[in-house]
Design a protein around this motif. Structure first.
Motif, mmCIF file in Angstrom:
data_model
loop_
_atom_site.group_PDB
_atom_site.id
_atom_site.type_symbol
_atom_site.label_atom_id
_atom_site.label_comp_id
_atom_site.label_asym_id
_atom_site.label_seq_id
_atom_site.Cartn_x
_atom_site.Cartn_y
_atom_site.Cartn_z
ATOM 1 N N ALA A 1 0.810 -1.217 0.000
ATOM 2 C CA ALA A 1 0.000 0.000 0.000
ATOM 3 C C ALA A 1 0.845 1.269 0.000
ATOM 4 N N GLU A 2 2.144 1.135 -0.042
ATOM 5 C CA GLU A 2 3.057 2.259 0.147
ATOM 6 C C GLU A 2 2.775 3.465 -0.748
ATOM 7 N N PRO A 3 2.473 3.285 -2.033
ATOM 8 C CA PRO A 3 2.219 4.468 -2.863
ATOM 9 C C PRO A 3 1.067 5.334 -2.355
ATOM 10 N N ARG A 4 0.113 4.723 -1.654
ATOM 11 C CA ARG A 4 -1.073 5.462 -1.212
ATOM 12 C C ARG A 4 -1.011 5.895 0.246
ATOM 13 N N ILE A 5 -0.052 5.361 0.992
ATOM 14 C CA ILE A 5 0.078 5.762 2.399
ATOM 15 C C ILE A 5 1.449 6.362 2.680
ATOM 16 N N ARG A 6 2.215 6.631 1.623
ATOM 17 C CA ARG A 6 3.585 7.147 1.773
ATOM 18 C C ARG A 6 3.591 8.406 2.649
ATOM 19 N N GLY A 7 4.524 8.413 3.588
ATOM 20 C CA GLY A 7 4.651 9.553 4.485
ATOM 21 C C GLY A 7 3.681 9.544 5.646
ATOM 22 N N GLY A 8 2.901 8.455 5.771
ATOM 23 C CA GLY A 8 1.917 8.379 6.836
ATOM 24 C C GLY A 8 2.543 8.301 8.225
ATOM 25 N N GLU A 9 1.908 8.937 9.180
ATOM 26 C CA GLU A 9 2.364 8.914 10.573
ATOM 27 C C GLU A 9 1.559 7.884 11.353
ATOM 28 N N ILE A 10 2.244 6.925 11.945
ATOM 29 C CA ILE A 10 1.570 5.898 12.748
ATOM 30 C C ILE A 10 1.154 6.528 14.073
ATOM 31 N N ILE A 11 -0.146 6.519 14.328
ATOM 32 C CA ILE A 11 -0.652 7.143 15.552
ATOM 33 C C ILE A 11 -1.142 6.117 16.569
ATOM 34 N N ARG A 12 -1.274 4.872 16.125
ATOM 35 C CA ARG A 12 -1.738 3.840 17.059
ATOM 36 C C ARG A 12 -1.426 2.466 16.473
ATOM 37 N N VAL A 13 -0.966 1.548 17.318
ATOM 38 C CA VAL A 13 -0.687 0.167 16.910
ATOM 39 C C VAL A 13 -1.564 -0.753 17.738
ATOM 40 N N GLU A 14 -2.234 -1.706 17.076
ATOM 41 C CA GLU A 14 -3.219 -2.543 17.754
ATOM 42 C C GLU A 14 -3.078 -4.003 17.306
ATOM 43 N N ALA A 15 -3.331 -4.923 18.213
ATOM 44 C CA ALA A 15 -3.347 -6.354 17.878
ATOM 45 C C ALA A 15 -4.364 -7.050 18.771
ATOM 46 N N HIS A 16 -5.006 -8.089 18.224
ATOM 47 C CA HIS A 16 -6.056 -8.755 19.001
ATOM 48 C C HIS A 16 -6.393 -10.097 18.345
ATOM 49 N N PRO A 17 -6.733 -11.113 19.153
ATOM 50 C CA PRO A 17 -7.216 -12.376 18.582
ATOM 51 C C PRO A 17 -8.651 -12.250 18.081
ATOM 52 N N ILE A 18 -8.952 -12.923 16.989
ATOM 53 C CA ILE A 18 -10.305 -12.959 16.435
ATOM 54 C C ILE A 18 -10.719 -14.421 16.290
ATOM 55 N N PRO A 19 -11.812 -14.856 16.931
ATOM 56 C CA PRO A 19 -12.232 -16.261 16.843
ATOM 57 C C PRO A 19 -12.604 -16.654 15.421
ATOM 58 N N GLU A 20 -12.344 -17.919 15.108
ATOM 59 C CA GLU A 20 -12.638 -18.440 13.777
ATOM 60 C C GLU A 20 -13.960 -19.203 13.717
ATOM 61 N N HIS A 21 -14.460 -19.633 14.864
ATOM 62 C CA HIS A 21 -15.721 -20.384 14.906
ATOM 63 C C HIS A 21 -16.234 -20.370 16.347
ATOM 64 N N PRO A 22 -17.496 -20.701 16.568
ATOM 65 C CA PRO A 22 -18.055 -20.691 17.933
ATOM 66 C C PRO A 22 -17.367 -21.694 18.857
ATOM 67 N N ARG A 23 -17.415 -21.397 20.145
ATOM 68 C CA ARG A 23 -16.892 -22.329 21.145
ATOM 69 C C ARG A 23 -17.780 -23.581 21.187
ATOM 70 N N PRO A 24 -17.239 -24.691 21.661
ATOM 71 C CA PRO A 24 -18.044 -25.909 21.774
ATOM 72 C C PRO A 24 -19.295 -25.710 22.624
ATOM 73 N N TRP A 25 -19.179 -24.901 23.700
ATOM 74 C CA TRP A 25 -20.321 -24.627 24.574
ATOM 75 C C TRP A 25 -20.441 -23.124 24.750
ATOM 76 N N ARG A 26 -21.646 -22.612 24.619
ATOM 77 C CA ARG A 26 -21.866 -21.181 24.798
ATOM 78 C C ARG A 26 -22.801 -20.881 25.964
ATOM 79 N N THR A 27 -23.464 -21.885 26.489
ATOM 80 C CA THR A 27 -24.382 -21.691 27.614
ATOM 81 C C THR A 27 -24.222 -22.838 28.608
ATOM 82 N N LYS A 28 -24.191 -22.496 29.868
ATOM 83 C CA LYS A 28 -24.150 -23.497 30.927
ATOM 84 C C LYS A 28 -24.955 -22.967 32.098
ATOM 85 N N ASP A 29 -26.050 -23.680 32.398
ATOM 86 C CA ASP A 29 -26.953 -23.255 33.469
ATOM 87 C C ASP A 29 -27.407 -21.811 33.222
ATOM 88 N N ARG A 30 -27.081 -20.893 34.136
ATOM 89 C CA ARG A 30 -27.527 -19.504 33.991
ATOM 90 C C ARG A 30 -26.403 -18.573 33.548
#
Length: 339
Positions: free
Chosen positions: A289-318
């Motif tokens: 993407a360099e031609p379109r973001i050249r000279g850009g100033e990084i103002i924030r860096v972020e990372a996070h896990p993203i689930p790929e599918h539902p957990r085996p169990w989503r409800t237990k009792d209440r």
């Protein structure tokens, strides 16, 4: 729901004068039926519900429960926190969640898909003039939805959920332990407990609530993005446009992106199969993407896990899980705000 499945065409039409999906059911109109599993009626008090996590899923749950008459507590460790996220939402969410138009930073009506050889394919000539993909900043969206839940009657607690003791009898209470950060000194909170009848885990991919109920694990992707401030001329190119890049240099199994925000762009990528190589793929999207973001100033860096599918169990009792904690994400795109 066409806008959830295709990108809008090139158009200079301003923000729609009417709210999208005006005739769709809205969150504020929701009728709440809580099946708490209690074997007897509550006498002299309301049903007590704790929602752990204040993202869109948790805030939506807290608002709906408060409207329905439940004694609702929303616990979020960082009230100024935002999940690292591309921030794209489908048009249907704007109307269904009663979101004000000013929350939407950009209305994407053009999508450029870029191949490994940098061949560009333009998508976006089939939507109506008032259709678009909304781009939001999660720190703005999440804060608005939490505040609205509070206005509807939910008690907002700036706290870190630590764990809970399960009921010892059929109709017993869940006893939650959390660090109250509302009056924290030097980052340390005050240890407190809270007794409730129902628990909703909306505390993200690394959900502590999920661990408490042994909901099982799931495969996940690592998403990494940098927010960059680019000059006005380059920003004009992204006024109504988002870009998606594919190729082994930017991700072996996912895609990379440049998404427009209020006054900057989010440049990122993700992968499931090579999490340790995420920095290499981030460099790859920077280079592509360099031609379109050249000279850009990084103002924030972020990372996070993203689930790929539902957990085996989503409800237990209440106890039930929602959002990323449950694994409710569209696998092909990683989009989960709406769900």
């Amino acid at each position: 729901r066409r806008a959830a499945n295709k990108l809008a065409g090139a158009t200079s039409v301003a923000a729609p004068s009417v709210v999208p999906n005006a005739n769709m059911p809205k969150l504020s109109q929701a009728k709440v039926i809580v099946c708490a599993g209690l074997g007897e009626k509550l006498e002299g008090r309301k049903l007590r519900v704790a929602v752990i996590g204040g993202g869109p899923a948790g805030a939506s749950a807290a608002e709906t429960l408060a409207i329905g008459g439940c004694e609702t507590y929303l616990i979020e460790r960082k009230l100024d926190n935002c999940k690292p996220c591309g921030g794209a939402i489908p048009l249907c969410m704007v109307g269904e969640f009663d979101l004000p138009q000013e929350l939407i930073d950009r209305r994407v009506r053009k999508m450029t898909m870029i191949s490994p050889t940098n061949k560009e394919v333009q998508i976006g000539s089939t939507l109506a003039d008032d259709e678009y993909i909304g781009m939001v900043r999660r720190e703005v969206l999440d804060s608005y939805m939490r505040d609205r839940a509070g206005e509807k009657g939910a008690t907002l607690i700036n706290g870190l959920f630590m764990g809970m003791t399960l009921p010892q009898t059929k109709n017993g209470s869940y006893v939650l332990t959390y660090n109250d950060l509302g009056d924290a000194v030097s980052g340390k909170g005050t240890k407190k407990t809270l007794e409730v009848d129902v628990v909703i885990g909306a505390d993200g991919a690394n959900s502590r609530v999920a661990k408490e109920i042994e909901a099982g694990d799931y495969e996940y992707a690592i998403a990494f993005q940098e927010r960059m401030r680019i000059d006005d001329e380059k920003m004009e190119y992204y006024k109504e446009r988002a870009e998606m890049y594919v190729g082994d240099d930017v991700s072996p199994d996912f895609y990379a992106w440049v998404f427009p925000k209020y006054d900057h762009v989010a440049v990122g990528t993700g992968t499931v199969v090579d999490k340790k190589g995420i920095q290499k793929y981030q460099q790859g999207i920077r280079d592509r993407a360099e031609p379109r973001i050249r000279g850009g100033e990084i103002i924030r860096v972020e990372a996070h896990p993203i689930p790929e599918h539902p957990r085996p169990w989503r409800t237990k009792d209440r106890v039930t899980l929602v959002g990323d904690a449950a694994g409710y994400v569209t696998k092909c795109s990683g989009e989960g705000i709406y769900f």
